[in-house]
Design an enzyme around this catalytic site. Structure first.
Site, PDB file in Angstrom:
ATOM      1  N   TYR A   1       0.829  -1.221   0.000  1.00  0.00           N
ATOM      2  CA  TYR A   1       0.000   0.000   0.000  1.00  0.00           C
ATOM      3  C   TYR A   1       0.863   1.271   0.000  1.00  0.00           C
ATOM      4  O   TYR A   1       0.833   2.063  -0.954  1.00  0.00           O
ATOM      5  CB  TYR A   1      -0.915  -0.078   1.226  1.00  0.00           C
ATOM      6  CG  TYR A   1      -1.733   1.158   1.521  1.00  0.00           C
ATOM      7  CD1 TYR A   1      -2.355   1.891   0.508  1.00  0.00           C
ATOM      8  CD2 TYR A   1      -1.904   1.582   2.844  1.00  0.00           C
ATOM      9  CE1 TYR A   1      -3.126   3.014   0.805  1.00  0.00           C
ATOM     10  CE2 TYR A   1      -2.675   2.696   3.143  1.00  0.00           C
ATOM     11  CZ  TYR A   1      -3.269   3.404   2.129  1.00  0.00           C
ATOM     12  OH  TYR A   1      -4.023   4.513   2.434  1.00  0.00           O
TER      13      TYR A   1
ATOM     14  N   ASP B   1       9.835  -7.636  -3.931  1.00  0.00           N
ATOM     15  CA  ASP B   1       8.614  -7.955  -3.170  1.00  0.00           C
ATOM     16  C   ASP B   1       8.292  -9.434  -3.386  1.00  0.00           C
ATOM     17  O   ASP B   1       8.465  -9.961  -4.491  1.00  0.00           O
ATOM     18  CB  ASP B   1       7.459  -7.090  -3.711  1.00  0.00           C
ATOM     19  CG  ASP B   1       6.302  -6.954  -2.724  1.00  0.00           C
ATOM     20  OD1 ASP B   1       5.952  -5.797  -2.406  1.00  0.00           O
ATOM     21  OD2 ASP B   1       5.737  -7.977  -2.301  1.00  0.00           O
TER      22      ASP B   1
ATOM     23  N   LEU C   1       5.255 -10.548  -2.973  1.00  0.00           N
ATOM     24  CA  LEU C   1       3.843 -10.496  -3.377  1.00  0.00           C
ATOM     25  C   LEU C   1       2.905 -11.258  -2.426  1.00  0.00           C
ATOM     26  O   LEU C   1       1.802 -11.622  -2.822  1.00  0.00           O
ATOM     27  CB  LEU C   1       3.658 -10.977  -4.826  1.00  0.00           C
ATOM     28  CG  LEU C   1       4.370 -10.133  -5.891  1.00  0.00           C
ATOM     29  CD1 LEU C   1       4.096 -10.691  -7.293  1.00  0.00           C
ATOM     30  CD2 LEU C   1       3.950  -8.665  -5.836  1.00  0.00           C
TER      31      LEU C   1
ATOM     32  N   ALA D   1       8.739  -3.754   3.685  1.00  0.00           N
ATOM     33  CA  ALA D   1       8.229  -5.121   3.824  1.00  0.00           C
ATOM     34  C   ALA D   1       8.066  -5.526   5.283  1.00  0.00           C
ATOM     35  O   ALA D   1       9.047  -5.587   6.026  1.00  0.00           O
ATOM     36  CB  ALA D   1       9.183  -6.090   3.129  1.00  0.00           C
TER      37      ALA D   1
ATOM     38  N   TYR E   1       3.921  -6.734  17.324  1.00  0.00           N
ATOM     39  CA  TYR E   1       4.172  -5.926  16.122  1.00  0.00           C
ATOM     40  C   TYR E   1       5.035  -4.712  16.466  1.00  0.00           C
ATOM     41  O   TYR E   1       6.068  -4.455  15.831  1.00  0.00           O
ATOM     42  CB  TYR E   1       2.847  -5.490  15.493  1.00  0.00           C
ATOM     43  CG  TYR E   1       3.018  -4.453  14.423  1.00  0.00           C
ATOM     44  CD1 TYR E   1       3.750  -4.726  13.274  1.00  0.00           C
ATOM     45  CD2 TYR E   1       2.473  -3.175  14.568  1.00  0.00           C
ATOM     46  CE1 TYR E   1       3.933  -3.754  12.293  1.00  0.00           C
ATOM     47  CE2 TYR E   1       2.642  -2.205  13.600  1.00  0.00           C
ATOM     48  CZ  TYR E   1       3.375  -2.491  12.463  1.00  0.00           C
ATOM     49  OH  TYR E   1       3.556  -1.537  11.510  1.00  0.00           O
TER      50      TYR E   1
ATOM     51  N   ASN F   1      -1.770   6.736  11.259  1.00  0.00           N
ATOM     52  CA  ASN F   1      -2.659   5.856  10.493  1.00  0.00           C
ATOM     53  C   ASN F   1      -2.681   6.218   9.015  1.00  0.00           C
ATOM     54  O   ASN F   1      -3.308   7.221   8.636  1.00  0.00           O
ATOM     55  CB  ASN F   1      -4.073   5.899  11.074  1.00  0.00           C
ATOM     56  CG  ASN F   1      -4.169   5.135  12.376  1.00  0.00           C
ATOM     57  OD1 ASN F   1      -3.456   5.433  13.324  1.00  0.00           O
ATOM     58  ND2 ASN F   1      -5.023   4.137  12.423  1.00  0.00           N
TER      59      ASN F   1
ATOM     60  N   LEU G   1      -9.867   0.615   9.442  1.00  0.00           N
ATOM     61  CA  LEU G   1     -11.180   1.243   9.605  1.00  0.00           C
ATOM     62  C   LEU G   1     -11.753   1.812   8.301  1.00  0.00           C
ATOM     63  O   LEU G   1     -12.878   1.455   7.918  1.00  0.00           O
ATOM     64  CB  LEU G   1     -11.092   2.347  10.671  1.00  0.00           C
ATOM     65  CG  LEU G   1     -12.407   3.083  10.927  1.00  0.00           C
ATOM     66  CD1 LEU G   1     -13.457   2.143  11.493  1.00  0.00           C
ATOM     67  CD2 LEU G   1     -12.177   4.258  11.873  1.00  0.00           C
TER      68      LEU G   1
ATOM     69  N   PHE H   1     -15.356  -0.617  17.580  1.00  0.00           N
ATOM     70  CA  PHE H   1     -14.675  -1.358  18.640  1.00  0.00           C
ATOM     71  C   PHE H   1     -14.522  -0.500  19.906  1.00  0.00           C
ATOM     72  O   PHE H   1     -13.460   0.062  20.157  1.00  0.00           O
ATOM     73  CB  PHE H   1     -13.293  -1.814  18.162  1.00  0.00           C
ATOM     74  CG  PHE H   1     -13.337  -2.813  17.037  1.00  0.00           C
ATOM     75  CD1 PHE H   1     -14.380  -3.725  16.908  1.00  0.00           C
ATOM     76  CD2 PHE H   1     -12.310  -2.859  16.093  1.00  0.00           C
ATOM     77  CE1 PHE H   1     -14.407  -4.656  15.874  1.00  0.00           C
ATOM     78  CE2 PHE H   1     -12.328  -3.787  15.062  1.00  0.00           C
ATOM     79  CZ  PHE H   1     -13.381  -4.688  14.948  1.00  0.00           C
TER      80      PHE H   1
END
Ligand code: UFG
Length: 333
Positions: free
Chosen positions: A11, A31, A33, A73, A140, A169, A189, A207
């Site tokens: 993205y 990448d 993929l 990545a 993460y 975000n 979201l 949430f």
């Protein structure tokens, strides 16, 4: 300059690749993929491969005379990282170590790295400044913090220049609507809300509405993906200009400085799409801090970076254009 973009078919990567090409750089995308999409990058620049293959990577860097690496990545889903930490430490930490090994072997000394607000955990003060202690609350965030620390240590020992860009975000899509967000499964979201507008989901679940925020829902700082791309370009130029005795390391927040609640985001999506978008109240999602908003002043000071998109409706408008025109994203997996 020749730039190798790791994870460039994802993205944020694909928007950055497009910008770098527009600016005249030689761009190569590496990448596997798994999360990226072939259709998200121009033909001819994609090299399919794994980060673990550091011998091949260093060979590619030498052959293409790569001067800078931009590293996107990673797996980036907080909930999944709690369930499958091994996957995250392997794919994020071990693979990034392999990339750095390849860079040292090929004598490439500049890297722009995708870090995250998740490295801060629950901040002591909002808006968040870079002096905030980094105390992640999920695997993460820890994986990204470990990589930041590797970069600091490699900078010190091997003279690697780096920028760790801590995104808030990421949101929106390219202004022409030709590339955008397509995660599978989708957990973010804005895409979820717009999928409701498209009739692909019945409703969006909110949430938690009992957070200590004005309307009880979580507040986030939504920053446009093209603004993130611009920041990568600025960071790369800052490191490159530093060849010699200039800036060796950059660690900055990338956000707009403005926070929006989940309810406000849903409202914005209703306004922009013209659809009613039913929402239902749900339980809190584990690991969600109540409020994450950036103080982006250091990025302005060090990189000369300022977001062009500061209005939530404008950001949502670009996302809506992408989702409306590409209801199946990049198509079949
Ligand atoms: N949310 C809902 N319903 C949904 C999806 C999300 O209410 O169906 C809420 C979340 O609880 C959160 C807000 O919307 O309060 C934003 O959620 P996202 O999943 O879109 O984004 P996050 O803030 O969870 O994630 C982002 C980045 C991560 C990063 C994290 C740090 O995408 O990479 O911030 O907290 F780790």
């Amino acid at each position: 300059m020749s730039v190798l973009v790791i994870g460039g078919a994802g993205y944020i990567g694909s928007h950055t690749v497009r910008l770098l090409m527009q600016e005249g750089y030689d761009v190569w995308v590496y990448d596997n993929l798994i999360a990226g999409h072939r259709a998200a990058v121009p033909e001819g620049c994609l090299i399919e491969g794994e980060l673990a293959d550091h011998l091949r990577l260093s060979q590619i860097m030498k052959e293409r005379e790569v001067t800078s690496v931009v590293h996107f990545a990673a797996f980036a889903s907080v909930g999944e990282s709690v369930e499958h930490p091994a996957k995250y430490y392997q794919n994020n930490v071990v693979a990034s170590h392999s990339l750095l090994t390849a860079m040292l072997a090929a004598e490439v000394r500049e890297i722009v790295f995708s870090s995250t607000t998740a490295t801060y955990g629950i901040p002591q003060a909002v808006p968040i400044r870079e002096v905030e202690t980094q105390r992640p609350i999920n695997p993460y965030g820890f994986t990204k913090l470990v990589i930041e620390q590797m970069l600091r240590d490699y900078q010190h020992a091997y003279g690697l220049r780096y920028a760790a860009l801590r995104y808030f975000n990421a949101a929106g899509a390219s202004a022409d609507g030709s590339i955008g967000e397509d995660h599978r499964p989708e957990s973010h979201l804005i895409p979820i809300v717009l999928q409701v507008a498209l009739g692909q989901r019945e409703s969006v679940t909110i949430f938690g509405d009992d957070y200590p925020t004005p309307d009880g829902t979580c507040i986030r700082d939504y920053v446009h993906v093209d603004d993130l791309a611009t920041a990568h370009l600025a960071a790369m130029r800052t490191l490159h200009a530093a060849d010699g005795d200039g800036m060796q390391r950059v660690e900055v927040n990338l956000g707009t400085g403005k926070g929006h609640s989940v309810n406000e985001v849903v409202e914005a999506c209703r306004r922009i799409s013209g659809h009613a978008i039913p929402s239902v109240k749900g339980a809190r999602r584990a690991g969600d801090p109540p409020e994450l908003v950036a103080d982006p002043s250091l990025a302005k000071q060090q990189l000369g970076w300022e977001p062009r998109y500061v209005d939530l409706d404008e950001i949502v408008e670009t996302a809506w254009r992408w989702h409306r025109d590409h209801p199946q994203g990049y198509g079949q997996a």
